[in-house]
Each structure stands twice: as structure tokens, then as C-alpha cells.
Design a protein around this motif. Structure first.
Motif, short mmCIF file in Angstrom:
data_model
loop_
_atom_site.label_atom_id
_atom_site.label_comp_id
_atom_site.label_asym_id
_atom_site.label_seq_id
_atom_site.Cartn_x
_atom_site.Cartn_y
_atom_site.Cartn_z
N ARG A 1 -12.20 -4.29 7.49
CA ARG A 1 -13.06 -4.78 8.56
C ARG A 1 -12.30 -4.88 9.89
NH1 ARG A 1 -14.93 -8.67 5.83
NH2 ARG A 1 -13.50 -10.28 6.54
N CYS A 2 -11.02 -5.18 9.80
CA CYS A 2 -10.19 -5.28 11.01
C CYS A 2 -9.70 -3.91 11.49
CB CYS A 2 -8.98 -6.18 10.74
SG CYS A 2 -9.40 -7.91 10.48
N GLY A 3 -10.00 -2.86 10.73
CA GLY A 3 -9.60 -1.53 11.13
C GLY A 3 -8.17 -1.16 10.79
N MET A 4 -7.53 -1.96 9.92
CA MET A 4 -6.13 -1.67 9.57
C MET A 4 -6.00 -0.76 8.36
SD MET A 4 -3.87 -5.06 10.44
CE MET A 4 -5.03 -6.36 9.98
N VAL A 5 -7.06 -0.67 7.55
CA VAL A 5 -7.07 0.28 6.44
C VAL A 5 -8.43 0.96 6.41
CG1 VAL A 5 -5.44 -1.08 5.05
CG2 VAL A 5 -7.91 -1.35 4.69
N HIS A 6 -8.48 2.11 5.75
CA HIS A 6 -9.71 2.88 5.60
C HIS A 6 -9.97 3.12 4.13
CE1 HIS A 6 -12.87 5.80 6.18
NE2 HIS A 6 -12.16 6.74 5.57
N THR B 1 -0.83 2.60 11.42
CA THR B 1 0.50 2.82 10.85
C THR B 1 1.59 2.13 11.66
OG1 THR B 1 0.61 4.91 12.07
CG2 THR B 1 -0.17 5.00 9.78
N ALA B 2 1.37 1.91 12.95
CA ALA B 2 2.37 1.24 13.76
C ALA B 2 2.58 -0.19 13.28
CB ALA B 2 1.95 1.24 15.23
N ILE B 3 1.51 -0.83 12.81
CA ILE B 3 1.61 -2.20 12.29
C ILE B 3 2.44 -2.19 11.01
CG2 ILE B 3 0.31 -4.10 11.28
CD1 ILE B 3 -1.94 -3.48 13.21
N SER B 4 2.16 -1.26 10.13
CA SER B 4 2.92 -1.17 8.88
C SER B 4 4.39 -0.90 9.17
CB SER B 4 2.34 -0.07 7.98
OG SER B 4 1.00 -0.37 7.61
N ARG B 5 4.68 -0.04 10.14
CA ARG B 5 6.07 0.25 10.50
C ARG B 5 6.76 -0.98 11.07
NH1 ARG B 5 3.92 5.17 12.52
NH2 ARG B 5 4.01 4.34 14.64
N LEU C 1 0.83 -1.21 0.00
CA LEU C 1 0.00 0.00 0.00
C LEU C 1 0.87 1.26 0.00
CD1 LEU C 1 -3.02 -0.59 2.43
CD2 LEU C 1 -3.09 -0.17 -0.03
N ASP C 2 0.60 2.13 -0.94
CA ASP C 2 1.32 3.40 -1.00
C ASP C 2 0.61 4.39 -0.10
OD1 ASP C 2 2.14 6.07 -1.82
OD2 ASP C 2 3.03 5.11 -3.57
#
Length: 256
Positions: free
Chosen positions: A105-110, A130-134, A17-18
Motif C-alpha cells: 500500500r505504501c508503494g515499497m513492494v509490488h 530499491t533505494a530504501i532497501s539499499r 525479501l529475496d
């Protein structure tokens, strides 16, 4: 399988994801990578295992993840081991959208609705956790920086990221060349991840439709030996659209 752990397909999609555009990098090859990531996740869960260049079901018990269990059931119905390159090259309509919807649905993306050229509806996705992506990116960076062999999940994720062409997305420009090279080299740390990553690259190069040459008599590897893929010297082909598969018909996700 507990849902406290993110799956490799989910992590691969988050890597792609960009954050600026809300679109996924390398969308066509990413579709192949997600199919391959499912195989790695099922292998880590003890449901499948490599059999040469093929994939065999060793335990048909569901994992509890609906998307993975769907893939497991399809593999089980084959009745015999299937070549990884044929599995990954087969049609997986909607797989990327399925995972994007799950992450939403899990709230990790919007999801953000929009239009292309003021007419065509589009949907872009912004990471909210964003902490998960980092953390995911940090694992790759650490493996590249330290040279310490990573855990199997990180090694497989790195192999798939290289295979789908995310190296230039994660480590762009001339300054990222050495990091891209080390990302590629991480393939050797996980046999299953390496097998799947090479299958993804083979599909992009059109190898999925080529008949397999019979093994010459007296070859050193037995019929049941597990192939240990070697790291390739070149980066993935930049034209994944050459692969003969059904992913080009998947639901549009953002502007490419």
C-alpha cells in the motif's frame, strides 16, 4: 509516531525479501522476528520497557500506527508485565501478511500473483523502492565494517536479523562468515533489542514452554533489574519450525 520513519518490523521484512524469488527468507522464524520487532519499536516510542525478562507497558497512549497500537493494546490488557519469550511465542496469525500488504500500500513492494505446480495460487513480492532497501542494508554493512557502535534502531535491527537467521541470507558462504559473526555481536549495543532477539531464539529452541527456574537466594541481580543479554556464540538454530507457536498457520507468502 510520524509515518515518515519506517518501523523496525517494516525494515526487517524488507531485509528478508529475496529480490530474485520474491519470497521471504526464513519465513517461520521471520514471523517471530516481526512480533519481536514490534516490541522494540514500542520501546523506542516510549510505550513499553523491559522489566527483567518481562515487558511492561509504561504509556498506553497510541502511537498512530494501527499494527503497533494493536500489539500495545494486547499488552495493556494483560494487566501485568509479560515474559518476552511468551509474547513472541504466542500466535500472531497473519502478521507477516499484514506488513507485506502495508508495504504494498505504501508503494515499497509490488505483489505478483502466480501458481505453484500450476495449481496452488501464490503471491510473490518484489521491492519497488530499491533505494530504501539499499539504505537499510547499508546501515548494517557500515556497522559491521567500521565497528562503530550503531544507533539503537540499527543495533536492534541487526540483533533481530541475526535472531531470525538472516545472516546467511545477507552474508552467504564462507566469505560471509566474519560478517555474520559481527552481525551477531551487534546485539550487545541495544539492551531491548538484545532481550527480544534472545527471546526469539529461545522460542525457536522451545524455551517458551519451559518453566522459569526460581532465582537462587543471594543472586546479584535484583527482581527489578534490567537483564543485559550477552551475545551468543552460536548462530540461530536452523530449524525454527520446532518452536511451539501458531505461525505455521499463517497465510502462504510465495513458494518456500
Amino acid at each position: 509516531m510520524g509515518r515518515s520513519r519506517r518501523t523496525i518490523p517494516e525494515e526487517l521484512l524488507l531485509l528478508a525479501l529475496d529480490p530474485t524469488t520474491g519470497t521471504t527468507a526464513q519465513p517461520q522464524s521471520l514471523d517471530l522476528g516481526l512480533a519481536g520487532a514490534q516490541l522494540v519499536e514500542l520501546a523506542l516510542a516510549g510505550r513499553i520497557a523491559p522489566d527483567g525478562d518481562r515487558i511492561a507497558v509504561v504509556m498506553a497512549r497510541p502511537t498512530g500506527d494501527p499494527t503497533l497500537d494493536s500489539a500495545l493494546e494486547l499488552l495493556r490488557r494483560r494487566g501485568s508485565p509479560v515474559r518476552a519469550v511468551h509474547w513472541i511465542g504466542g500466535p500472531r496469525l497473519g502478521l507477516r501478511q499484514t506488513y507485506l500488504t502495508h508495504l504494498e500500500r505504501c508503494g515499497m513492494v509490488h505483489a505478483v500473483a502466480g501458481q505453484m505446480c500450476g495449481v496452488l495460487p501464490t503471491t510473490r513480492y518484489q521491492a519497488t523502492e530499491t533505494a530504501i532497501s539499499r539504505e537499510i542494508r547499508g546501515r548494517l554493512d557500515n556497522a559491521i565494517r567500521t565497528g562503530v557502535p550503531p544507533d539503537p534502531r540499527t543495533a536492534a535491527l541487526a540483533a533481530l536479523a541475526h535472531a531470525v537467521g538472516l545472516g546467511k541470507h545477507l552474508y552467504p558462504g564462507n566469505e560471509g562468515r566474519s560478517s555474520r559473526s559481527r552481525l551477531r555481536d551487534l546485539i550487545r549495543h541495544d539492551p531491548m533489542g538484545g532481550l527480544v532477539a534472545h527471546a526469539v531464539m529461545d522460542v525457536q529452541n522451545g524455551a517458551a514452554v519451559q518453566p522459569r527456574r526460581p532465582q537462587a537466594a543471594g543472586a546479584t541481580a535484583g527482581a527489578g533489574a534490567v537483564r543485559q543479554p550477552a551475545a551468543r556464540a552460536a548462530e540461530p538454530a536452523g530449524a525454527p519450525g520446532q518452536a511451539r507457536h501458531g505461525h505455521g498457520r499463517m497465510a502462504r507468502v510465495g513458494a518456500r
